[in-house]
Design a protein around this motif. Structure first.
Motif, PDB file in Angstrom:
ATOM      1  N   CYS A  48      -3.867   4.115  -1.344  1.00 28.88           N
ATOM      2  CA  CYS A  48      -4.498   2.800  -1.172  1.00 28.88           C
ATOM      3  C   CYS A  48      -5.947   2.898  -0.701  1.00 28.88           C
ATOM      4  O   CYS A  48      -6.744   2.021  -0.965  1.00 28.88           O
ATOM      5  N   THR A 104      -3.661  -4.841  -6.724  1.00 26.32           N
ATOM      6  CA  THR A 104      -3.647  -5.512  -8.022  1.00 26.32           C
ATOM      7  C   THR A 104      -3.416  -4.518  -9.149  1.00 26.32           C
ATOM      8  O   THR A 104      -2.615  -4.768 -10.064  1.00 26.32           O
ATOM      9  N   ALA A 105      -4.106  -3.379  -9.076  1.00 24.80           N
ATOM     10  CA  ALA A 105      -3.937  -2.358 -10.105  1.00 24.80           C
ATOM     11  C   ALA A 105      -2.519  -1.789 -10.079  1.00 24.80           C
ATOM     12  O   ALA A 105      -1.913  -1.536 -11.128  1.00 24.80           O
ATOM     13  N   ARG A 106      -1.970  -1.609  -8.886  1.00 28.93           N
ATOM     14  CA  ARG A 106      -0.633  -1.038  -8.762  1.00 28.93           C
ATOM     15  C   ARG A 106       0.434  -1.981  -9.322  1.00 28.93           C
ATOM     16  O   ARG A 106       1.426  -1.550  -9.917  1.00 28.93           O
ATOM     17  N   SER A 137      -1.436  -5.526 -14.691  1.00 25.50           N
ATOM     18  CA  SER A 137      -2.509  -6.423 -15.103  1.00 25.50           C
ATOM     19  C   SER A 137      -2.074  -7.880 -15.214  1.00 25.50           C
ATOM     20  O   SER A 137      -2.910  -8.757 -15.414  1.00 25.50           O
ATOM     21  N   SER A 187      -9.048 -14.157  -2.955  1.00 24.37           N
ATOM     22  CA  SER A 187      -8.703 -13.787  -4.324  1.00 24.37           C
ATOM     23  C   SER A 187      -7.893 -14.901  -4.991  1.00 24.37           C
ATOM     24  O   SER A 187      -7.078 -15.570  -4.355  1.00 24.37           O
ATOM     25  N   CYS A 237       0.823  -1.205   0.000  1.00 21.99           N
ATOM     26  CA  CYS A 237       0.000   0.000   0.000  1.00 21.99           C
ATOM     27  C   CYS A 237       0.861   1.261   0.000  1.00 21.99           C
ATOM     28  O   CYS A 237       2.022   1.248   0.406  1.00 21.99           O
ATOM     29  N   ASP A 246     -11.151  -5.993   0.421  1.00 24.44           N
ATOM     30  CA  ASP A 246     -11.515  -5.945  -0.996  1.00 24.44           C
ATOM     31  C   ASP A 246     -10.980  -4.673  -1.655  1.00 24.44           C
ATOM     32  O   ASP A 246     -10.426  -4.710  -2.765  1.00 24.44           O
ATOM     33  N   TRP A 247     -11.135  -3.560  -0.964  1.00 24.11           N
ATOM     34  CA  TRP A 247     -10.668  -2.278  -1.502  1.00 24.11           C
ATOM     35  C   TRP A 247      -9.146  -2.293  -1.657  1.00 24.11           C
ATOM     36  O   TRP A 247      -8.607  -1.901  -2.691  1.00 24.11           O
ATOM     37  N   LEU A 288      -7.069  -4.882  -1.873  1.00 23.47           N
ATOM     38  CA  LEU A 288      -6.612  -5.830  -2.885  1.00 23.47           C
ATOM     39  C   LEU A 288      -6.816  -5.289  -4.297  1.00 23.47           C
ATOM     40  O   LEU A 288      -5.984  -5.498  -5.179  1.00 23.47           O
ATOM     41  N   THR A 289      -7.941  -4.596  -4.513  1.00 20.12           N
ATOM     42  CA  THR A 289      -8.186  -4.001  -5.824  1.00 20.12           C
ATOM     43  C   THR A 289      -7.092  -2.993  -6.162  1.00 20.12           C
ATOM     44  O   THR A 289      -6.560  -2.973  -7.282  1.00 20.12           O
ATOM     45  N   TYR A 290      -6.722  -2.184  -5.180  1.00 23.03           N
ATOM     46  CA  TYR A 290      -5.676  -1.181  -5.402  1.00 23.03           C
ATOM     47  C   TYR A 290      -4.325  -1.849  -5.639  1.00 23.03           C
ATOM     48  O   TYR A 290      -3.591  -1.478  -6.561  1.00 23.03           O
TER      49      TYR A 290
END
Length: 306
Positions: free
Chosen positions: A84, A123-125, A128, A166, A80, A116-117, A119-121
């Motif tokens: 984040c 993953t994007a950081r 892909s 995930s 993070c 969830d929030w 992990l989404t960040y």
């Protein structure tokens, strides 16, 4: 790639299908069987990867959810930054909880929504590429094990993985496992979901082979089985990968102890429930067998690119 120069025997308990298979209940009882004073297996590391307060494992081991830094605090401290969207500390202090002969890393202080929030960040950081994300998580979890669990004297580590986790994290944990227990609920209702999980297991086994890594053993744990249950044969007929299969009979006493007392049922003896005695003997047998299996596996594996 580089080799890990340390013996880290890891058992991953993976939910085979939707919630309710009893994975965390199995983990609590297996960990208690291995970590009880009588077992003489030494200290057992236990890692809870549950999402937020939905932590059956920690509750059964007597640890309040969201009360102390744990798995997700460590993960987010690694990845993070101020963008984040959740509070984090880059120097978080994670101390395993000593319970009997267990060293328990709780799921941590984050709610399911925060995880969830985050992990989404993350993953994007990381980009892909799912394998880049997977290897990054793999290395972070491995560092957690080495720094916080093995240094505490644990002889092996059990990681509890719920069905809602995930997929990159599931991949990361399977890549470091020596034994994978896939816990499925007996009967035909959820076999399609179980096969989806077992297909992921097969794919990771193939990937490990292509990388020159030793395979892990796949143990199918059929939970809450009634007499005459045919789940093992049904899944074998569908091509499920498995080294061996174990069946835990349905026991009213196990359900009562788990749901009402919120304790590992393995601690008790209920002679009037014949299925409880069979269930208890089977859990103890699995503990003995898997300790022997996991300690005899090769002592290093490849670590992914950081």
């Amino acid at each position: 790639m580089m080799k890990v120069p340390i013996d880290v025997p890891i058992i991953v308990n993976l939910a085979g299908g939707k919630g309710g298979a009893g994975t965390s209940t199995f983990t609590a009882n297996l960990a208690y069987a291995l970590g009880s004073t009588e077992a003489a297996y030494g200290y057992i590391g236990v890692i809870d990867t549950a999402l937020g307060a939905n932590s059956t494992l920690s509750k059964l081991l007597g640890i309040p959810p969201l009360a102390s830094n744990g798995f997700w605090n460590y993960i987010f401290s690694r990845f993070c930054d101020p963008g984040c969207g959740i509070d984090y500390s880059p120097n978080v202090d994670v101390k395993p909880e000593p319970i009997q002969h267990m060293l328990v890393v709780t799921s941590g202080t984050y709610t399911a929504l925060q995880i969830d929030w985050g992990l989404t960040y993350v993953t994007a950081r990381l980009g892909s590429d799912p394998y880049k994300v997977g290897w990054a998580l793999h290395n972070a979890v491995l560092d957690l094990i080495l720094e916080k669990v093995m240094k505490g004297g644990a002889n092996l580590v059990i990681i509890d993985v719920p069905s809602t986790i995930s997929r990159p994290l599931v991949w990361a944990l399977l890549m470091m496992a020596r034994i994978v227990n896939v816990v499925v609920k007996a009967g035909s209702t959820h076999q399609d979901e179980a096969m989806e999980t077992l297909q992921i297991v097969r794919e990771v086994l193939n990937q490990r082979t292509s990388l020159g890594m030793p395979p892990f053993d796949v143990v199918l744990i059929v939970n809450q089985a009634m007499p005459g249950d045919n789940t093992v044969n049904d899944l074998k007929a569908r091509g499920a990968p498995m080294t061996e299969a174990r069946v835990l009979p349905a026991s009213p006493a196990v359900q009562v102890i788990t749901d009402r007392l919120k304790e590992p049922a393995i601690r008790y003896d209920v002679p009037e429930d014949k299925y409880f005695r069979k269930w208890r003997e089977e859990v103890l047998s699995i503990a003995r067998r898997e300790y022997e299996m996991v300690r005899g596996k090769p002592k290093s594996w490849r670590r992914g690119p950081i």
